[in-house]
Every structure is written in C-alpha cells, then in structure tokens.
Design a protein around this motif. Sequence first.
Motif, PDB file in Angstrom:
ATOM      1  N   THR A  44       0.765  -1.115   0.162  1.00  0.00           N
ATOM      2  CA  THR A  44      -0.014  -0.070   0.110  1.00  0.00           C
ATOM      3  C   THR A  44       0.832   1.312  -0.165  1.00  0.00           C
ATOM      4  OG1 THR A  44      -0.237  -0.262   2.316  1.00  0.00           O
ATOM      5  CG2 THR A  44      -2.004  -0.912   1.151  1.00  0.00           C
ATOM      6  N   ARG A  45       2.082   1.217   0.229  1.00  0.00           N
ATOM      7  CA  ARG A  45       3.043   2.152   0.414  1.00  0.00           C
ATOM      8  C   ARG A  45       3.810   2.652  -1.175  1.00  0.00           C
ATOM      9  NH1 ARG A  45       6.625  -0.430   4.385  1.00  0.00           N
ATOM     10  NH2 ARG A  45       6.308  -2.217   3.027  1.00  0.00           N
ATOM     11  N   GLN A  53      -8.180   6.842   2.283  1.00  0.00           N
ATOM     12  CA  GLN A  53      -7.545   7.347   3.689  1.00  0.00           C
ATOM     13  C   GLN A  53      -7.815   6.308   4.910  1.00  0.00           C
ATOM     14  OE1 GLN A  53      -5.007   9.317   3.876  1.00  0.00           O
ATOM     15  NE2 GLN A  53      -4.242   8.701   6.066  1.00  0.00           N
ATOM     16  N   ARG A  54      -8.989   5.925   4.732  1.00  0.00           N
ATOM     17  CA  ARG A  54      -9.665   4.989   5.606  1.00  0.00           C
ATOM     18  C   ARG A  54      -8.868   3.623   5.474  1.00  0.00           C
ATOM     19  NH1 ARG A  54     -14.295   0.788   6.213  1.00  0.00           N
ATOM     20  NH2 ARG A  54     -14.136   0.901   3.770  1.00  0.00           N
ATOM     21  N   ARG A  56      -5.883   3.241   3.838  1.00  0.00           N
ATOM     22  CA  ARG A  56      -4.311   3.310   3.998  1.00  0.00           C
ATOM     23  C   ARG A  56      -4.322   3.384   5.322  1.00  0.00           C
ATOM     24  NH1 ARG A  56      -1.093   4.557   0.384  1.00  0.00           N
ATOM     25  NH2 ARG A  56      -2.403   5.397  -0.903  1.00  0.00           N
ATOM     26  N   GLU A  57      -5.079   3.848   6.438  1.00  0.00           N
ATOM     27  CA  GLU A  57      -5.027   3.811   7.861  1.00  0.00           C
ATOM     28  C   GLU A  57      -4.910   2.375   8.260  1.00  0.00           C
ATOM     29  OE1 GLU A  57      -7.614   6.499   9.563  1.00  0.00           O
ATOM     30  OE2 GLU A  57      -6.643   8.274   8.827  1.00  0.00           O
ATOM     31  N   LYS A  58      -5.935   1.870   7.993  1.00  0.00           N
ATOM     32  CA  LYS A  58      -6.050   0.258   8.365  1.00  0.00           C
ATOM     33  C   LYS A  58      -4.964  -0.527   7.923  1.00  0.00           C
ATOM     34  CE  LYS A  58      -9.935  -2.814   9.208  1.00  0.00           C
ATOM     35  NZ  LYS A  58     -10.466  -2.677  10.571  1.00  0.00           N
ATOM     36  N   TYR A  59      -4.526  -0.504   6.755  1.00  0.00           N
ATOM     37  CA  TYR A  59      -3.455  -1.200   6.021  1.00  0.00           C
ATOM     38  C   TYR A  59      -2.336  -0.421   5.439  1.00  0.00           C
ATOM     39  CZ  TYR A  59      -7.215  -4.616   6.100  1.00  0.00           C
ATOM     40  OH  TYR A  59      -8.192  -5.065   6.732  1.00  0.00           O
ATOM     41  N   PRO A  60      -1.603   0.293   6.536  1.00  0.00           N
ATOM     42  CA  PRO A  60      -0.339   1.001   6.115  1.00  0.00           C
ATOM     43  C   PRO A  60       0.786   0.324   5.457  1.00  0.00           C
ATOM     44  CG  PRO A  60      -0.171   0.329   8.500  1.00  0.00           C
ATOM     45  CD  PRO A  60      -1.603  -0.160   7.917  1.00  0.00           C
TER      46      PRO A  60
END
Length: 197
Positions: A44-45, A53-54, A56-60
């Motif tokens: 995800t990076r 954003q939701r 990305r926060e859950k799966y950084p």
Amino acid sequence: MTVDHIRYDLLAQEALRSVVRRVLSDAARDGLPGDHHFYISFDTRAPGVRLSQRMREKYPEEMTIVLQHQFWDLIVTEAGFEVGLSFGGVPEKLVIPLSALKGFFDPSVKFGLQFELATPEGAEAQEAPASVDLPAGAGRPSRGAASEPALASARRAPGQDAPGSATTAEAAQDGAEETPARTGGAEVVQLDVFRKK
C-alpha cells in the motif's frame, strides 16, 4: 562473482507481472470463468497506489484483495489496474500499479506468483510473504457476477473463518499481523531460488 548486467531477475519479474495483467484483462472483458478467483497482495506504500485514507490507515503496509463475487469497474492498463470493491459495506475504488504487486494466487487451480518489489540501488529488498492463505470452502463465483468480496490478508489468524460474510470480512481485516499459514498443497516459488548466492 559475475555481475548480471542484463538483470534477468528484473526481466523475469516483468514477465510474471504481464501474466497477471493478461489474466485481469481477460476477467475485465469476459468475467471470471469457472471457479477461478484471485487473491492479489500489494504494497500500500508503493508509488502509484491509490486508496482511501480509511483503507490506508487500516493497511499501512500491505493489503490482499479478493476478486471473486463482487467487484466492478475493473480496468486494466499496461501499468496496472483499478477496481471497485466493497469493504464492510463501504464501496471503495483502488488503483494498483503492477509494480506494487507482492503476490497473486488463484486457489481454483493452486496457481501462485510472488513478486519482489523494486528497491532503490543499495536498499535492501523487501521480503514477500511466505504464502497466501486460502479460505476454506470459498464459494463458487458466477461468471462476471458480483457479490461482496472479502478482504483477506496474506497472513491470517489460525482458526479464523473463511471470508464470505460481512462479519468474517471484518474479521479478516483485523488479521493483518498474524502468523502465516500454508496454502494447502500449493507451493509458491520465489525467483531467489534460481539465483546464485
């Protein structure tokens, strides 16, 4: 030690990514044939990955999506693909470059690929997960049909239910940092096996 100026490892990775591109292009055009469905893991990076954003926060770091029953607007390009999925009843649009892929698995035929992510010169290569866990008793997909997919992680908690309902999909989302499980007989071979050490 001989230096590989041709970079066969990168050429092989590119060729394997083209297999995924071809399979996804066929699915976008014709739907999923027979029992075929896909588990796709990605970083995800990685540059070019677009998600809310939701998510990305859950799966950084890493996320695995399942293209089986419900997905929409699958568009495949030379560089990657975008797809609409529902996570916990909330529709999301994901854009995933092929260069961000870490794994691809079709459990219907026990076919899997793992990828190494390109790293800048001198940086250490990221390690891909040992295997992609399969849900027990995954349902039969309809050709091109849609129903809510489950989000799985490349690592799931032992004894966790297979994806398929909103509650188990949410449980799969929470299992991102658990121990790896085997794929039930399918062996995924990393390209490192063929390299001289």
